[in-house]
Design an enzyme around this catalytic site. Structure first.
Site, mmCIF file in Angstrom:
data_model
loop_
_atom_site.group_PDB
_atom_site.id
_atom_site.type_symbol
_atom_site.label_atom_id
_atom_site.label_comp_id
_atom_site.label_asym_id
_atom_site.label_seq_id
_atom_site.Cartn_x
_atom_site.Cartn_y
_atom_site.Cartn_z
ATOM 1 N N TYR A 146 10.830 -4.909 4.280
ATOM 2 C CA TYR A 146 11.568 -4.837 3.027
ATOM 3 C C TYR A 146 12.460 -6.077 2.906
ATOM 4 C CZ TYR A 146 10.340 0.162 3.034
ATOM 5 O OH TYR A 146 9.673 1.366 3.057
ATOM 6 N N HIS A 178 -2.262 2.769 -0.985
ATOM 7 C CA HIS A 178 -0.882 2.557 -0.561
ATOM 8 C C HIS A 178 0.025 3.633 -1.171
ATOM 9 C CE1 HIS A 178 2.950 0.434 0.048
ATOM 10 N NE2 HIS A 178 2.304 -0.242 0.990
ATOM 11 N N ASP A 238 4.719 -6.358 5.182
ATOM 12 C CA ASP A 238 5.852 -7.162 5.636
ATOM 13 C C ASP A 238 7.136 -6.369 5.421
ATOM 14 O OD1 ASP A 238 6.037 -7.464 2.826
ATOM 15 O OD2 ASP A 238 6.911 -9.463 3.028
ATOM 16 N N PHE A 283 7.817 0.531 6.994
ATOM 17 C CA PHE A 283 8.178 1.580 6.040
ATOM 18 C C PHE A 283 9.566 2.180 6.269
ATOM 19 C CE2 PHE A 283 3.495 1.651 5.909
ATOM 20 C CZ PHE A 283 3.290 1.459 4.555
#
Length: 233
Positions: free
Chosen positions: A74, A197, A72, A85
């Protein structure tokens, strides 16, 4: 399709995606739009900005070469720009994006990141890298706060559609959440790259050294597709 909150970003989506969403996701998008409109009326701050909510879908499906899945947006002030990202220029570099750049430097050369300034990742996006979050909006300072409003039903269909309609895409799945989308992808038609991640909590357990940027280009070249210039030079 009558949309209120999503109208500014809807107008900027690729026409092919508009047609797909109208056909496959009409009811879901109307429901999402109503919920976001209600939150806005309660003076909730929602990121990214309205105009950028569907920004990832301004990249046409037929122009897509690579899909990098995020969870989702920031939730910090003015960070999210509608691309997974990525952040606005001038924003403090988030730890996950910093580690993505570190991996890029490992794969190419350490000096490569010293002059790499595209924190918005627009140079990737413009070359056909779809930076898609599974949930496309979030309330300020409240991570995953809008994961329940129906976005995943929409983005899952987008992922599956790309898998079915395209050939020789690279799907990059970082972290358990992104890897949970693997069943939506036809592994016989596409390359799926998986790793932990890039978060500081996990990057040292297999993200660094995954070599995904070079593996992506190797696969694209093997299939006579122009590779991605990851360094934006």
């Amino acid at each position: 399709m009558q949309l209120n909150y999503l109208a500014p970003s809807w107008e900027l989506t690729d026409p092919t995606w508009q047609a797909f969403l109208k056909t496959k996701c009409r009811g879901q998008l109307i429901n999402i739009d109503q919920q976001l409109s209600s939150l806005a009326k309660l003076n909730k701050t929602i990121y990214p900005a309205q105009i950028n909510t569907l920004r990832a879908l301004s990249l046409a499906p037929q122009q897509t070469k690579v899909v990098i899945l995020g969870q989702d947006p920031y939730h910090g002030e003015n960070e999210a720009i509608g691309l997974s990202f990525a952040v606005n220029p001038g924003t403090k570099l988030p730890p996950s994006l910093r580690n993505i750049f570190k991996e890029l430097a490992l794969e190419y050369h350490p000096e490569s990141i010293a002059h790499y300034q595209s924190v918005s990742l627009e140079t990737w996006f413009e070359q056909g890298v779809l930076l898609l979050n599974s949930t496309l909006s979030v309330i300020k300072d409240d991570a995953n706060s809008l994961a329940h409003i129906g976005w995943q039903a929409v983005t899952d269909q987008i992922i599956h559609h790309l898998s079915e309609q395209n050939e020789n895409l690279v799907f990059i799945l970082w972290g358990n959440f992104a890897r949970s989308k693997k069943p939506l992808i036809n592994a016989e038609k596409h390359l799926i790259l998986e790793a932990v991640h890039p978060s500081p909590l996990s990057a040292n357990r297999g993200f660094f050294g995954c070599n995904h940027f070079k593996l992506t280009n190797q696969y694209l070249q093997e299939n006579h597709i122009e590779p991605i210039n990851w360094l934006g030079e």
